[in-house]
Design an enzyme around this catalytic site. Structure first.
Site, PDB file in Angstrom:
ATOM      1  N   TRP A  38      61.749  24.917  53.306  1.00  0.00           N
ATOM      2  CA  TRP A  38      63.149  24.782  53.687  1.00  0.00           C
ATOM      3  C   TRP A  38      63.324  24.257  55.117  1.00  0.00           C
ATOM      4  CZ3 TRP A  38      63.830  25.350  48.910  1.00  0.00           C
ATOM      5  CH2 TRP A  38      63.345  26.434  48.200  1.00  0.00           C
ATOM      6  N   PHE A  89      80.262  16.106  34.846  1.00  0.00           N
ATOM      7  CA  PHE A  89      81.573  16.751  34.769  1.00  0.00           C
ATOM      8  C   PHE A  89      81.858  17.298  33.374  1.00  0.00           C
ATOM      9  CE2 PHE A  89      81.995  13.921  38.368  1.00  0.00           C
ATOM     10  CZ  PHE A  89      82.579  14.757  39.297  1.00  0.00           C
ATOM     11  N   THR A  90      81.547  16.517  32.355  1.00  0.00           N
ATOM     12  CA  THR A  90      81.869  16.947  30.997  1.00  0.00           C
ATOM     13  C   THR A  90      80.938  18.044  30.516  1.00  0.00           C
ATOM     14  OG1 THR A  90      80.511  15.188  30.068  1.00  0.00           O
ATOM     15  CG2 THR A  90      82.859  14.732  30.337  1.00  0.00           C
TER      16      THR A  90
END
Length: 119
Positions: free
Chosen positions: A23, A40-41
């Site tokens: 990290w 999105f869908t």
């Protein structure tokens, strides 16, 4: 404004190691490529034993937001290093996940009704 914050977060998120320490480095630090795939869908919640897509953004609106996001990303980073697929298309993406985590960045709740949706 939301896309500006998301672009900054994606470019600055320290996901990569340096000298054995996790990290420590970001995409921008390492001058890496980005592959953006719209989903999105695919946004859903479980309603009983079925996925409920009612909270997903509608296609045209989602495509405008996604294109705006890509434009902002290109303004903030080397646009030649940003790759994306065709919005709304069926794609087979072959990737190699290298690491122990998957990071999901979600928008804050829009106070949508959760009635009838299992938590």
């Amino acid at each position: 404004m939301l896309s500006i914050c998301r672009v900054r977060k994606i470019l600055a998120l320290r996901l990569f190691e340096e000298e054995g320490k996790r990290w420590q480095k970001s995409v921008k630090d390492l001058n890496l490529e980005l592959l953006c795939v719209s989903q999105f869908t695919l946004y859903h919640r479980l309603k009983g034993n079925k996925p409920d897509f009612s909270a997903a953004m509608k296609g045209e609106e989602a495509q405008q937001l996604y294109n705006h996001f890509l434009d902002r990303l290109g303004q903030s980073y080397d646009s030649n290093k940003i790759k994306d697929g065709k919005f709304g298309a069926y794609m087979q993406v072959h990737i190699e996940n290298d690491g122990p985590v998957t990071i999901n960045l979600e928008s804050p709740d829009q106070k949508q009704s959760d009635e009838g949706v299992d938590k």
